[in-house]
Design a protein around this motif. Structure first.
Motif, PDB file in Angstrom:
ATOM      1  N   ASN A 154       0.841  -1.198   0.000  1.00 43.02           N
ATOM      2  CA  ASN A 154       0.000   0.000   0.000  1.00 43.02           C
ATOM      3  C   ASN A 154       0.877   1.250   0.000  1.00 43.02           C
ATOM      4  O   ASN A 154       1.652   1.464   0.926  1.00 43.02           O
ATOM      5  N   PRO A 155       0.773   2.079  -1.016  1.00 44.03           N
ATOM      6  CA  PRO A 155       1.696   3.203  -1.137  1.00 44.03           C
ATOM      7  C   PRO A 155       1.598   4.185   0.026  1.00 44.03           C
ATOM      8  O   PRO A 155       2.560   4.883   0.327  1.00 44.03           O
ATOM      9  N   SER A 156       0.461   4.207   0.699  1.00 41.44           N
ATOM     10  CA  SER A 156       0.321   5.215   1.753  1.00 41.44           C
ATOM     11  C   SER A 156       1.296   4.966   2.906  1.00 41.44           C
ATOM     12  O   SER A 156       1.818   5.900   3.502  1.00 41.44           O
ATOM     13  N   VAL A 157       1.575   3.682   3.179  1.00 40.76           N
ATOM     14  CA  VAL A 157       2.550   3.343   4.227  1.00 40.76           C
ATOM     15  C   VAL A 157       3.877   3.991   3.884  1.00 40.76           C
ATOM     16  O   VAL A 157       4.529   4.637   4.700  1.00 40.76           O
ATOM     17  N   PHE A 158       4.205   3.825   2.662  1.00 36.43           N
ATOM     18  CA  PHE A 158       5.485   4.284   2.163  1.00 36.43           C
ATOM     19  C   PHE A 158       5.566   5.812   2.178  1.00 36.43           C
ATOM     20  O   PHE A 158       6.549   6.391   2.624  1.00 36.43           O
ATOM     21  N   GLU A 159       4.463   6.417   1.703  1.00 37.82           N
ATOM     22  CA  GLU A 159       4.423   7.877   1.631  1.00 37.82           C
ATOM     23  C   GLU A 159       4.561   8.497   3.017  1.00 37.82           C
ATOM     24  O   GLU A 159       5.316   9.445   3.219  1.00 37.82           O
ATOM     25  N   SER A 160       3.847   7.882   3.977  1.00 39.61           N
ATOM     26  CA  SER A 160       3.881   8.486   5.307  1.00 39.61           C
ATOM     27  C   SER A 160       5.274   8.362   5.904  1.00 39.61           C
ATOM     28  O   SER A 160       5.737   9.255   6.611  1.00 39.61           O
ATOM     29  N   MET A 194       7.224  11.091   4.498  1.00 38.04           N
ATOM     30  CA  MET A 194       6.845  12.338   5.157  1.00 38.04           C
ATOM     31  C   MET A 194       7.551  12.477   6.496  1.00 38.04           C
ATOM     32  O   MET A 194       8.009  13.544   6.880  1.00 38.04           O
ATOM     33  N   ASP A 195       7.630  11.330   7.212  1.00 42.88           N
ATOM     34  CA  ASP A 195       8.254  11.372   8.534  1.00 42.88           C
ATOM     35  C   ASP A 195       9.762  11.561   8.441  1.00 42.88           C
ATOM     36  O   ASP A 195      10.458  11.552   9.454  1.00 42.88           O
ATOM     37  N   GLY A 196      10.288  11.659   7.232  1.00 42.90           N
ATOM     38  CA  GLY A 196      11.709  11.956   7.062  1.00 42.90           C
ATOM     39  C   GLY A 196      12.601  10.742   7.055  1.00 42.90           C
ATOM     40  O   GLY A 196      13.812  10.854   7.230  1.00 42.90           O
TER      41      GLY A 196
END
Lengths: 277, 430, 295
Positions: free
Chosen positions: C183-189, C192-194
């Protein structure tokens, strides 16, 4: 430039790394293609220079003397037949496994899948003697059947998985419409299963076209050999004329590359489906 | 009424059977797997219809109406022999096949026709090399094939490069293997590769240098080593040969890629090597490239102080044609093989194929070689030749030598260890 | 009702009959035959007597068998290397670097070319006067321009390089497929968290595509046992000595190249079969993977 994007040079470096790696994949093929135009003395002078003249004489020699086109046709015939047969046989079985399971059918399925990795080296010795008895050595049939046997397990695995995804309701509706076994396959399974069938066909074609061991053993007459096997004769015959070898290798590579350009999508899907390399 | 119908039926049946009998009797096809004794590498690049052997086969077909010969070019190799065996036990092999003589031929005894009673007195007299095709080289053993090409090999050299090193091997050839080494060193100083060959393909062994083994040890020793009554380990000739070849490589007197080279002949042709191994069969290409005036043949320098065999050239009948014992046309096949070995056929064949005819009644004049110094010399030297060593020992043993020779050259396997390995192989096989 | 059921069952059985029949005749029969023949002294002609396990005992006594087996295990080095490179490539592709589609196609290219052709190209490239040595000499390192295929370590090295080279694209595409199912959202977040590239890799990606890696690993190991024939045939021909001979090449060599060794060749084939079968047993997840495809 406060800290928001600390990895700025990253993408550039990555891109460069990709280019370098990419070059390693292009270079051998480019080398092969360009050196195919050279004369033998020119080749030995420097293999890295571009050819002085782009003359197609070496390619012409491959056709007129080595008669590589005969071998290409053999390869084409064998590969196409293997694709058709594997698809037909595999589709029937996969439909049964996916939509008409019976008692113990899963066990049969597992045994079939298990045979996927049986190395050809093992089966080839008895098959060679069997074919020899039946007088089938040097016939395309011998290779086609071997390719079929090798391709069925992966084909069944792939198609069964895909056919399972076809909603049962569609099949039931077809039955209500009076479709029999083959009717369902023709009207439902085949049209809806096309993507998986195409993936499988691409793989069977490439594998059969590129296969070496089986045709090497089963086809001994030059005019019955597939192009990949004929290459070993070519390499030894033109041992001291590398440009001819390059021309032959290039000719043998082109059909696979053309296929690749058109059917890339299916290959990528096939790899991800755990299909055979 | 019923009787009439029966007679009618019977006569129709008879007509059908007789017609089909005629139809069957008439066209006969002989299948012939023909190898490099019948076509050369230049011909192989051209369509088969232009080959010399095709013309000879056409003549045979013209003399024997209703007979067609189906010629399949093969390369005689262990692969081909394995396939021939499989075809033979399935009884669908070729009627006639080219094979190698000696120890390569003998294991096939059970699938070949013994020819003793078929060979005409004339053929027996005029064809040479019968001992190479007689089972186990026994005096009155089964004759398993007709000998065909006589190839001879030794060391060949580029006269210009020898001259550049201040030598003239026409007048003063190196007489011993140490002379040869010294000469190679001299050549090295001029900057060319003194001695180039392909250790991986084994040509250096079976063509030539293996002579040094048999020179010291003699042919009986080959037989006793092979059956385990004596040991390779204490076979001086064998160890000496390997040690010598290793030392040439070590001293940089060979091509640096002697262990893997695949193009030694084109390197020799282009003047990069001064000496290589060669024989009648590749002479043509060498002469064409270097010019006949620059192409020389060097009789073997002697390595042994007490030689058991004294020859200057290695060779003899290396190839032969045999008939499968499942053949339905045995007599015709014999006729065909005899035709192939006739004087006229050999003379026609020698125009393209480079091996010498396996006949005693063919003169240089017949072959048009009276003004050909190289072939004259070979012809002269061939009166005293050493028979191929590889055809004299079991194939599996020679395979092992061929396989490990690169390792011996590069020093990864010592000659002594290799000899022990050979003995182990012989014991394992028993 | 039972009549209908029986009829349905018959149709089902007829549906799988062609596949089963082909596999019985062209897989099961030869395997049975090879096992039987491995217990005989068959020489390819008329000698065909039962000799029990003698072929196996002889094979286990020879040096070449153990050397060949050792070669197979050395060749395994190619598996972790190609997986690591393939993984890195796939992750970089996943980051949607400009031109990633093009690079993906390019890297996959060697896969669609016959292994023999690749082998011949490698043999030409690493021959003594080949391009690799030419480059080394040009770069002022003539000492490094050695006879690559003449010594065991370098010859095996060349073969392994070829194996890695041809498989990077396959690994890349395979792993990319695995990554795409995350799931790309896991990756995106995480981005985001650096989390930097390595953190993202080790803490998110690797654990999530563990199954793909496992599949790839087992598959590649099995392939190393059975798929090397064309490479060995075209690059080194098994030489020098038995230094680069692998088990699958040895079976061919014994069966179709050397005289009087068919019984022994069959025994070698059975050994190969046993090894591959054990590996395949590990492979049950394979079918699970395929089942998940249609989802």
């Amino acid at each position: 430039m406060p800290g928001r994007k600390p990895l700025k040079p990253g993408p550039v470096l990555v891109f460069l790394a990709f280019l370098v790696l990419g070059a390693s994949f292009v270079f051998p093929f480019l080398y092969m293609f360009l050196n195919a135009f050279k004369s033998t003395p020119e080749y030995y002078k420097s293999t890295f220079k571009l050819p002085e003249h782009y003359n197609w004489a070496n390619f012409a020699t491959m056709v007129s003397q080595f008669r590589i086109q005969v071998n290409m046709l053999n390869s084409l015939f064998i590969s196409m037949s293997a694709v058709l047969l594997t698809t037909a046989v595999g589709m029937l079985a996969a439909y049964v496994f996916a939509k008409r399971p019976f008692r113990k059918s899963h066990a049969v399925y597992l045994v079939i899948i298990f045979s996927m990795f049986m190395p050809n080296q093992v089966t080839l010795i008895p098959l060679y003697f069997l074919y020899s008895k039946l007088g089938l050595i040097n016939t395309p049939f011998a290779v086609i059947i071997c390719s079929l046997a090798a391709g069925i397990p992966a084909c069944i695995m792939l198609l069964t998985a895909y056919f399972k995804g076809i909603p049962d309701e569609i099949c039931e509706a077809a039955i209500l419409d009076g479709c029999g076994f083959f009717g369902i396959i023709r009207n439902v399974i085949f049209p809806l299963g096309k993507p998986a069938i195409a993936v499988n066909a691409t793989f069977v074609f490439l594998r059969t076209w590129n296969d070496f061991l089986t045709p090497l053993v089963l086809l001994t007459k030059r005019e019955t050999q597939t192009v990949v096997v004929a290459l070993s004769a070519l390499v030894s015959r033109y041992q001291s004329d590398p440009p001819y070898q390059m021309a032959g290798l290039t000719i043998a590579t082109i059909p696979a590359i053309v296929m690749y350009l058109f059917l890339q999508k299916y290959l990528v899907e096939g790899v991800n489906a755990g299909s055979i390399k | 009424m019923a009787m009439k119908r029966f007679v009618l039926l019977l006569s129709i049946l008879m007509i059908i059977t007789s017609v089909s009998a005629i139809a069957q009797a008439k066209p006969v096809t002989l299948t012939f797997w023909c190898g490099s004794a019948y076509y050369n590498s230049d011909e192989a690049k051209k369509p088969q219809s232009e080959w010399a052997i095709t013309k000879i086969v056409k003549q045979f077909e013209a003399l024997n109406p209703g007979v067609t010969v189906d010629v399949t070019p093969i390369e005689v190799s262990s692969e081909t022999i394995a396939k021939f065996k499989a075809a033979a036990i399935a009884k669908n092999g070729p009627d006639v096949i080219e094979l190698w003589t000696g120890s390569y031929l003998f294991p096939l005894k059970d699938i070949l026709v013994p020819l003793n009673k078929y060979i005409s007195a004339e053929d027996r007299k005029n064809i040479s090399g019968w001992d190479a095709v007689t089972y186990n080289f026994e005096k009155n053993g089964d004759i398993l094939a007709y000998p065909i090409g006589n190839n001879y090999a030794g060391l060949v050299y580029n006269k210009a490069l020898i001259k550049a090193a201040g030598m003239d091997w026409d007048k003063n050839p190196p007489k011993t293997s140490e002379d040869f080494r010294t000469a190679l060193k001299k050549i090295k100083e001029t900057g060319v590769v003194p001695f180039g060959f392909d250790g991986s393909k084994g040509r250096i062994l079976h063509y030539a240098t293996i002579y040094w083994w048999v020179e010291e040890s003699g042919y009986e020793r080959l037989v006793t080593n092979a059956n385990g009554t004596t040991k390779y380990e204490d076979d001086k000739g064998f160890i000496n040969l390997m040690t010598y070849m290793r030392s040439l490589y070590e001293d940089g007197l060979t091509n640096a890629d002697a262990a893997t080279s695949v193009d030694y002949d084109s390197k020799f042709s282009t003047g990069k090597y001064a000496v290589t191994v060669g024989g009648v069969n590749n002479a043509k290409a060498f002469e064409a490239a270097l010019g006949p005036e620059n192409f020389g043949f060097l009789p073997f320098p002697s390595m042994s102080a007490r030689p058991k065999v004294k020859a200057s050239i290695i060779g003899g009948a290396g190839n032969c044609v045999a008939i499968g014992n499942y053949s339905k046309n045995r007599d015709l096949a014999v006729k065909f093989v005899s035709f192939l070995s006739s004087k006229a056929s050999f003379i026609a064949l020698t125009k393209s194929v480079t091996t010498f005819p396996a006949r005693t009644d063919v003169t240089l004049d017949d072959l048009g070689w009276t003004n050909d110094p190289f072939r004259q010399k070979i012809f002269e030297l061939s009166k005293n030749f050493a028979f191929w060593v590889d055809n004299s020992i079991p194939a599996y043993q020679y395979d092992e030598m061929k396989r490990f020779f690169p390792n011996i050259l590069t020093g990864r396997l010592s000659p002594q260890d290799f000899a022990k390995q050979m003995d182990k192989l012989v014991q394992d096989k028993k | 009702m039972t009549d209908r059921k029986r009829k349905e069952l018959t149709i089902s059985l007829l549906g799988i009959a062609p596949a089963v029949l082909v596999l019985l005749v062209f897989r099961a029969y030869p395997i049975g035959s090879v096992i039987w023949n491995s217990l005989t002294n068959w020489d390819g002609l008329f000698k065909h007597d039962f000799i029990g396990l003698r072929n196996y005992l002889r094979i286990f006594r020879t040096d070449y068998f153990w050397k060949t087996l050792a070669n197979c295990f050395i060749m395994f080095i190619n598996v972790p290397i190609q997986i690591v490179i393939g993984l890195v490539v796939s992750m970089l592709l996943y980051e949607k670097t400009p031109g990633w589609r093009f690079f993906r196609s390019l890297y996959y290219l060697p896969q669609i070319v016959s292994a023999v052709i690749v082998g011949y190209l490698f043999a030409i490239f690493f021959s003594y006067d080949g391009p690799v040595n030419e480059l080394l000499r040009f770069a002022g390192a003539p000492k490094l321009a050695i006879e690559w295929l003449g010594r065991r370590p370098t010859a095996i090295g060349v073969v392994i390089t070829a194996l890695i080279w041809i498989n990077i694209g396959w690994q890349g595409v395979l792993m990319l497929g695995g990554l795409s199912s995350i799931n790309p959202s896991v990756f995106e977040s995480a981005k985001m968290d650096g989390a930097n590239f390595f953190q993202r890799t080790f803490y998110i990606l690797l654990p999530m595509i563990g199954r793909v890696i496992e599949y790839s690993f087992i598959y590649s190991v099995a392939w190393t046992f059975t798929g090397l024939f064309p490479f060995i045939y075209s690059i080194t021909n098994g030489g020098p000595g038995y230094d680069t001979t692998t088990l699958d090449f040895l079976v061919y060599q014994k069966a179709f190249r050397e005289d009087s060794a068919l019984g022994e060749a069959c025994a070698l084939a059975v050994i190969l079969l046993a090894i591959v079968s054990v590996l395949t047993l590990f492979q049950r997840r394979l079918s699970d993977r395929a089942n998940s495809w249609s989802e």
